[in-house]
Scaffold this motif. Structure first.
Motif, PDB file in Angstrom:
ATOM      1  N   LEU A   3      80.666 -23.903  13.439  1.00  0.00           N
ATOM      2  CA  LEU A   3      81.478 -24.916  12.759  1.00  0.00           C
ATOM      3  C   LEU A   3      80.829 -26.266  12.969  1.00  0.00           C
ATOM      4  CD1 LEU A   3      85.170 -24.058  13.687  1.00  0.00           C
ATOM      5  CD2 LEU A   3      84.031 -23.706  11.492  1.00  0.00           C
ATOM      6  N   ARG A   4      80.816 -27.082  11.930  1.00  0.00           N
ATOM      7  CA  ARG A   4      80.287 -28.438  12.041  1.00  0.00           C
ATOM      8  C   ARG A   4      81.442 -29.432  11.959  1.00  0.00           C
ATOM      9  NH1 ARG A   4      74.520 -28.808  10.878  1.00  0.00           N
ATOM     10  NH2 ARG A   4      73.787 -26.654  10.769  1.00  0.00           N
ATOM     11  N   VAL A   5      81.190 -30.609  12.491  1.00  0.00           N
ATOM     12  CA  VAL A   5      82.213 -31.666  12.463  1.00  0.00           C
ATOM     13  C   VAL A   5      82.243 -32.286  11.059  1.00  0.00           C
ATOM     14  CG1 VAL A   5      82.888 -33.916  13.420  1.00  0.00           C
ATOM     15  CG2 VAL A   5      81.935 -32.145  14.916  1.00  0.00           C
ATOM     16  N   ILE A   6      83.437 -32.392  10.494  1.00  0.00           N
ATOM     17  CA  ILE A   6      83.574 -33.009   9.168  1.00  0.00           C
ATOM     18  C   ILE A   6      83.657 -34.527   9.325  1.00  0.00           C
ATOM     19  CG2 ILE A   6      85.026 -33.206   7.106  1.00  0.00           C
ATOM     20  CD1 ILE A   6      85.775 -30.253   7.506  1.00  0.00           C
ATOM     21  N   ARG A   7      82.723 -35.217   8.659  1.00  0.00           N
ATOM     22  CA  ARG A   7      82.678 -36.678   8.727  1.00  0.00           C
ATOM     23  C   ARG A   7      83.802 -37.270   7.883  1.00  0.00           C
ATOM     24  NH1 ARG A   7      77.706 -38.104  10.962  1.00  0.00           N
ATOM     25  NH2 ARG A   7      76.915 -36.234  11.981  1.00  0.00           N
ATOM     26  N   LYS A   8      84.357 -38.370   8.402  1.00  0.00           N
ATOM     27  CA  LYS A   8      85.486 -39.004   7.725  1.00  0.00           C
ATOM     28  C   LYS A   8      85.057 -40.307   7.066  1.00  0.00           C
ATOM     29  CE  LYS A   8      88.212 -35.715   8.903  1.00  0.00           C
ATOM     30  NZ  LYS A   8      88.213 -35.311  10.255  1.00  0.00           N
ATOM     31  N   GLU A   9      85.878 -40.762   6.098  1.00  0.00           N
ATOM     32  CA  GLU A   9      85.589 -41.991   5.388  1.00  0.00           C
ATOM     33  C   GLU A   9      85.321 -43.106   6.391  1.00  0.00           C
ATOM     34  OE1 GLU A   9      88.663 -43.868   3.087  1.00  0.00           O
ATOM     35  OE2 GLU A   9      87.216 -44.667   1.655  1.00  0.00           O
ATOM     36  N   GLY A  10      84.301 -43.908   6.122  1.00  0.00           N
ATOM     37  CA  GLY A  10      83.891 -44.938   7.071  1.00  0.00           C
ATOM     38  C   GLY A  10      82.551 -44.578   7.688  1.00  0.00           C
ATOM     39  N   ASP A  11      82.244 -43.273   7.704  1.00  0.00           N
ATOM     40  CA  ASP A  11      80.937 -42.812   8.184  1.00  0.00           C
ATOM     41  C   ASP A  11      79.907 -43.113   7.086  1.00  0.00           C
ATOM     42  OD1 ASP A  11      78.647 -41.232   8.813  1.00  0.00           O
ATOM     43  OD2 ASP A  11      79.914 -39.982  10.095  1.00  0.00           O
ATOM     44  N   PRO A  12      78.865 -43.882   7.409  1.00  0.00           N
ATOM     45  CA  PRO A  12      77.913 -44.288   6.358  1.00  0.00           C
ATOM     46  C   PRO A  12      77.229 -43.123   5.637  1.00  0.00           C
ATOM     47  CG  PRO A  12      77.324 -45.255   8.506  1.00  0.00           C
ATOM     48  CD  PRO A  12      78.562 -44.458   8.715  1.00  0.00           C
ATOM     49  N   VAL A  13      77.131 -41.968   6.282  1.00  0.00           N
ATOM     50  CA  VAL A  13      76.460 -40.827   5.628  1.00  0.00           C
ATOM     51  C   VAL A  13      77.167 -40.429   4.321  1.00  0.00           C
ATOM     52  CG1 VAL A  13      77.653 -38.930   6.838  1.00  0.00           C
ATOM     53  CG2 VAL A  13      75.272 -38.624   6.090  1.00  0.00           C
ATOM     54  N   LEU A  14      78.472 -40.686   4.261  1.00  0.00           N
ATOM     55  CA  LEU A  14      79.236 -40.319   3.061  1.00  0.00           C
ATOM     56  C   LEU A  14      78.899 -41.211   1.871  1.00  0.00           C
ATOM     57  CD1 LEU A  14      82.766 -39.651   4.590  1.00  0.00           C
ATOM     58  CD2 LEU A  14      81.115 -37.942   3.817  1.00  0.00           C
ATOM     59  N   ARG A  15      78.273 -42.361   2.137  1.00  0.00           N
ATOM     60  CA  ARG A  15      77.954 -43.311   1.066  1.00  0.00           C
ATOM     61  C   ARG A  15      76.476 -43.322   0.699  1.00  0.00           C
ATOM     62  NH1 ARG A  15      82.021 -44.272  -2.090  1.00  0.00           N
ATOM     63  NH2 ARG A  15      83.890 -45.055  -1.072  1.00  0.00           N
ATOM     64  N   LYS A  16      75.723 -42.464   1.362  1.00  0.00           N
ATOM     65  CA  LYS A  16      74.283 -42.403   1.138  1.00  0.00           C
ATOM     66  C   LYS A  16      73.951 -41.407   0.031  1.00  0.00           C
ATOM     67  CE  LYS A  16      70.399 -41.969   4.071  1.00  0.00           C
ATOM     68  NZ  LYS A  16      69.850 -41.330   5.254  1.00  0.00           N
ATOM     69  N   LYS A  17      72.971 -41.761  -0.814  1.00  0.00           N
ATOM     70  CA  LYS A  17      72.518 -40.815  -1.832  1.00  0.00           C
ATOM     71  C   LYS A  17      71.674 -39.744  -1.133  1.00  0.00           C
ATOM     72  CE  LYS A  17      70.306 -40.850  -6.383  1.00  0.00           C
ATOM     73  NZ  LYS A  17      69.704 -39.523  -6.200  1.00  0.00           N
TER      74      LYS A  17
END
Ligand code: CO
Length: 160
Positions: A3-17
Motif C-alpha cells: 500500500l502506498r500513502v495517498i497524497r492530499k491536496e496541498g502536496d506539490p506533486v499533485l500540481r506537477k505535470k
C-alpha cells in the motif's frame, strides 16, 4: 505489493505535470500493482500515479467488472457534455458538480507496452477524464461548477 500513502491536496506533486513512461520494467509492474492495491484499499474507483507521489503518466480505473491500467493515456476524442458529482481520494470530504464529456475514446499502453484503446461512456468515462486530469496537475475542484454543501453530501451518503 504494498500500500502506498495517498497524497492530499496541498502536496506539490499533485500540481506537477507528469512525464510519460519510457521504460517498461519489473519496477513499473510493481508500481502499477501497488496503485491497484492502494485504490482498492481506499475504496476508490480510480487513481493516478501523482496521488502516490510518483510524477509519471499512469492511471488505474475500476468499474464493477474490470480494472483498467493505462500508461501514457490520452483522450483521443470526446463528445457530449454531462454534469455529475465527483470526489477524489486526494481531497477527502469534498464533492463537486463537474462537467465532462459524456463519451471518450482513450488510448495508451498496458504494462506489456501493448496499445490499448477504450471507448467509455457513463460514469467510467468521467473517471478516465478525472484521472487523466491528475497527470496534468488538474484537480476536479478546478473544473467544478459548484461544490456540494455539507447537507448535500449528507443526503448523497444516506442514499448509499
Ligand atoms: Co482524483
Amino acid at each position: 505489493m504494498a500500500l502506498r500513502v495517498i497524497r492530499k491536496e496541498g502536496d506539490p506533486v499533485l500540481r506537477k505535470k507528469t512525464v510519460p513512461v519510457s521504460k517498461f520494467t519489473p519496477q513499473l509492474v510493481n508500481l502499477i500493482e501497488d496503485m491497484i492495491e492502494t485504490m482498492l484499499d481506499a475504496e476508490g474507483v480510480g487513481l493516478a500515479a501523482p496521488q502516490i507521489g510518483i510524477s509519471k503518466s499512469i492511471i488505474v480505473v475500476k468499474d464493477n467488472e474490470n480494472i483498467f491500467e493505462i500508461i501514457n493515456p490520452e483522450i483521443i476524442s470526446g463528445e457530449g457534455e454531462v454534469v455529475g458529482i465527483e470526489g477524489c481520494l486526494s481531497l477527502p470530504g469534498i464533492y463537486g458538480e463537474v462537467p465532462r464529456f459524456s463519451r471518450v475514446e482513450v488510448k495508451g499502453l498496458n504494462r506489456y507496452k501493448k496499445e490499448v484503446n477504450i471507448s467509455a461512456e457513463g460514469f467510467i468515462s468521467r473517471i478516465f477524464q478525472h484521472e487523466i486530469d491528475h497527470l496534468r496537475g488538474v484537480l476536479f475542484v478546478d473544473r467544478a461548477v459548484k461544490l456540494l454543501t455539507p447537507e448535500e453530501i449528507k443526503k448523497i451518503s444516506e442514499k448509499h
